[in-house]
Scaffold this motif. Sequence first.
Motif, PDB file in Angstrom:
ATOM      1  N   GLN A  83       0.835  -1.200   0.000  1.00  0.00           N
ATOM      2  CA  GLN A  83       0.000   0.000   0.000  1.00  0.00           C
ATOM      3  C   GLN A  83       0.871   1.252   0.000  1.00  0.00           C
ATOM      4  O   GLN A  83       1.927   1.292   0.624  1.00  0.00           O
ATOM      5  N   GLN A  84       0.419   2.283  -0.704  1.00  0.00           N
ATOM      6  CA  GLN A  84       1.141   3.551  -0.747  1.00  0.00           C
ATOM      7  C   GLN A  84       0.588   4.483   0.322  1.00  0.00           C
ATOM      8  O   GLN A  84      -0.632   4.583   0.515  1.00  0.00           O
ATOM      9  N   VAL A  85       1.523   5.163   1.009  1.00  0.00           N
ATOM     10  CA  VAL A  85       1.159   6.044   2.117  1.00  0.00           C
ATOM     11  C   VAL A  85       1.999   7.317   2.070  1.00  0.00           C
ATOM     12  O   VAL A  85       3.036   7.376   1.411  1.00  0.00           O
ATOM     13  N   HIS A  86       1.526   8.315   2.789  1.00  0.00           N
ATOM     14  CA  HIS A  86       2.282   9.536   3.073  1.00  0.00           C
ATOM     15  C   HIS A  86       2.600   9.528   4.552  1.00  0.00           C
ATOM     16  O   HIS A  86       1.806   9.028   5.361  1.00  0.00           O
ATOM     17  N   MET A  87       3.733  10.096   4.924  1.00  0.00           N
ATOM     18  CA  MET A  87       4.009  10.321   6.339  1.00  0.00           C
ATOM     19  C   MET A  87       3.321  11.616   6.734  1.00  0.00           C
ATOM     20  O   MET A  87       3.228  12.555   5.933  1.00  0.00           O
ATOM     21  N   ILE A  88       2.828  11.671   7.956  1.00  0.00           N
ATOM     22  CA  ILE A  88       2.187  12.883   8.452  1.00  0.00           C
ATOM     23  C   ILE A  88       2.940  13.375   9.680  1.00  0.00           C
ATOM     24  O   ILE A  88       3.632  12.598  10.347  1.00  0.00           O
ATOM     25  N   ALA A  89       2.818  14.655   9.964  1.00  0.00           N
ATOM     26  CA  ALA A  89       3.522  15.242  11.105  1.00  0.00           C
ATOM     27  C   ALA A  89       3.006  14.636  12.399  1.00  0.00           C
ATOM     28  O   ALA A  89       1.812  14.390  12.555  1.00  0.00           O
ATOM     29  N   ASP A  90       3.910  14.398  13.314  1.00  0.00           N
ATOM     30  CA  ASP A  90       3.582  13.859  14.630  1.00  0.00           C
ATOM     31  C   ASP A  90       3.072  15.004  15.500  1.00  0.00           C
ATOM     32  O   ASP A  90       3.804  15.941  15.789  1.00  0.00           O
TER      33      ASP A  90
ATOM     34  N   ALA B 102      11.287   3.382   9.192  1.00  0.00           N
ATOM     35  CA  ALA B 102      10.299   2.781  10.085  1.00  0.00           C
ATOM     36  C   ALA B 102       9.353   3.877  10.539  1.00  0.00           C
ATOM     37  O   ALA B 102       9.774   5.018  10.751  1.00  0.00           O
ATOM     38  N   ALA B 103       8.083   3.536  10.645  1.00  0.00           N
ATOM     39  CA  ALA B 103       7.094   4.517  11.086  1.00  0.00           C
ATOM     40  C   ALA B 103       5.983   3.818  11.856  1.00  0.00           C
ATOM     41  O   ALA B 103       5.654   2.672  11.584  1.00  0.00           O
ATOM     42  N   SER B 104       5.419   4.535  12.798  1.00  0.00           N
ATOM     43  CA  SER B 104       4.260   4.061  13.544  1.00  0.00           C
ATOM     44  C   SER B 104       3.004   4.297  12.722  1.00  0.00           C
ATOM     45  O   SER B 104       2.967   5.178  11.859  1.00  0.00           O
ATOM     46  N   GLU B 105       1.975   3.533  13.026  1.00  0.00           N
ATOM     47  CA  GLU B 105       0.719   3.656  12.292  1.00  0.00           C
ATOM     48  C   GLU B 105       0.159   5.078  12.336  1.00  0.00           C
ATOM     49  O   GLU B 105      -0.363   5.580  11.354  1.00  0.00           O
ATOM     50  N   SER B 106       0.326   5.769  13.461  1.00  0.00           N
ATOM     51  CA  SER B 106      -0.204   7.137  13.601  1.00  0.00           C
ATOM     52  C   SER B 106       0.553   8.149  12.751  1.00  0.00           C
ATOM     53  O   SER B 106       0.083   9.279  12.577  1.00  0.00           O
ATOM     54  N   GLN B 107       1.715   7.768  12.231  1.00  0.00           N
ATOM     55  CA  GLN B 107       2.512   8.674  11.402  1.00  0.00           C
ATOM     56  C   GLN B 107       2.191   8.515   9.923  1.00  0.00           C
ATOM     57  O   GLN B 107       2.825   9.166   9.093  1.00  0.00           O
ATOM     58  N   LEU B 108       1.243   7.651   9.577  1.00  0.00           N
ATOM     59  CA  LEU B 108       0.972   7.339   8.183  1.00  0.00           C
ATOM     60  C   LEU B 108      -0.464   7.662   7.797  1.00  0.00           C
ATOM     61  O   LEU B 108      -1.375   7.587   8.614  1.00  0.00           O
ATOM     62  N   GLN B 109      -0.613   7.999   6.516  1.00  0.00           N
ATOM     63  CA  GLN B 109      -1.935   8.273   5.942  1.00  0.00           C
ATOM     64  C   GLN B 109      -1.955   7.658   4.551  1.00  0.00           C
ATOM     65  O   GLN B 109      -1.003   7.795   3.788  1.00  0.00           O
TER      66      GLN B 109
ATOM     67  N   VAL C 273       9.412  14.804  11.691  1.00  0.00           N
ATOM     68  CA  VAL C 273       9.391  14.394  10.293  1.00  0.00           C
ATOM     69  C   VAL C 273       9.799  15.597   9.462  1.00  0.00           C
ATOM     70  O   VAL C 273       9.201  16.665   9.570  1.00  0.00           O
ATOM     71  N   HIS C 274      10.837  15.432   8.660  1.00  0.00           N
ATOM     72  CA  HIS C 274      11.309  16.528   7.812  1.00  0.00           C
ATOM     73  C   HIS C 274      10.231  16.869   6.790  1.00  0.00           C
ATOM     74  O   HIS C 274       9.587  15.969   6.248  1.00  0.00           O
ATOM     75  N   PRO C 275      10.012  18.150   6.501  1.00  0.00           N
ATOM     76  CA  PRO C 275       8.975  18.545   5.534  1.00  0.00           C
ATOM     77  C   PRO C 275       9.089  17.851   4.176  1.00  0.00           C
ATOM     78  O   PRO C 275       8.075  17.567   3.545  1.00  0.00           O
ATOM     79  N   ASP C 276      10.308  17.549   3.715  1.00  0.00           N
ATOM     80  CA  ASP C 276      10.475  16.839   2.444  1.00  0.00           C
ATOM     81  C   ASP C 276       9.830  15.454   2.486  1.00  0.00           C
ATOM     82  O   ASP C 276       9.335  14.957   1.481  1.00  0.00           O
ATOM     83  N   GLN C 277       9.868  14.815   3.651  1.00  0.00           N
ATOM     84  CA  GLN C 277       9.291  13.480   3.785  1.00  0.00           C
ATOM     85  C   GLN C 277       7.763  13.512   3.699  1.00  0.00           C
ATOM     86  O   GLN C 277       7.150  12.538   3.303  1.00  0.00           O
ATOM     87  N   LEU C 278       7.162  14.625   4.070  1.00  0.00           N
ATOM     88  CA  LEU C 278       5.704  14.730   4.048  1.00  0.00           C
ATOM     89  C   LEU C 278       5.164  14.729   2.623  1.00  0.00           C
ATOM     90  O   LEU C 278       4.012  14.379   2.400  1.00  0.00           O
ATOM     91  N   GLU C 279       5.991  15.101   1.663  1.00  0.00           N
ATOM     92  CA  GLU C 279       5.547  15.172   0.266  1.00  0.00           C
ATOM     93  C   GLU C 279       5.810  13.878  -0.499  1.00  0.00           C
ATOM     94  O   GLU C 279       5.280  13.689  -1.580  1.00  0.00           O
ATOM     95  N   ARG C 280       6.613  12.983   0.053  1.00  0.00           N
ATOM     96  CA  ARG C 280       6.970  11.749  -0.646  1.00  0.00           C
ATOM     97  C   ARG C 280       5.893  10.682  -0.476  1.00  0.00           C
ATOM     98  O   ARG C 280       5.187  10.634   0.511  1.00  0.00           O
TER      99      ARG C 280
END
Length: 70
Positions: A10-17, A61-68, A24-31
Amino acid sequence: MHDGKFSIGQQVHMIADRSNIVRVHPDQLERVFEIVRIVPGERDGELQYHLRSTTEPHMRAASESQLQAV
C-alpha cells in the motif's frame, strides 16, 4: 494476520507527529512511500511499518499514527 490500517504494497504519506516526539522533515511529508513490511508486535501500543520510497536508497520505520493512505 494483523489488524492494522495498512497492508504490504500500500502507498502512504508520512504525516507530522502532533506530539512532536518524532520529527518528520517537511520533504518526507511530500513523498509517497510503499509499505514493505509490517513489524511483528507493537511499540507503545501501535503497529510499526517499514517503508520504502523510490527517491531514497534506504528503508524507514514509522508508527501507524505517522501514516496516511494515499
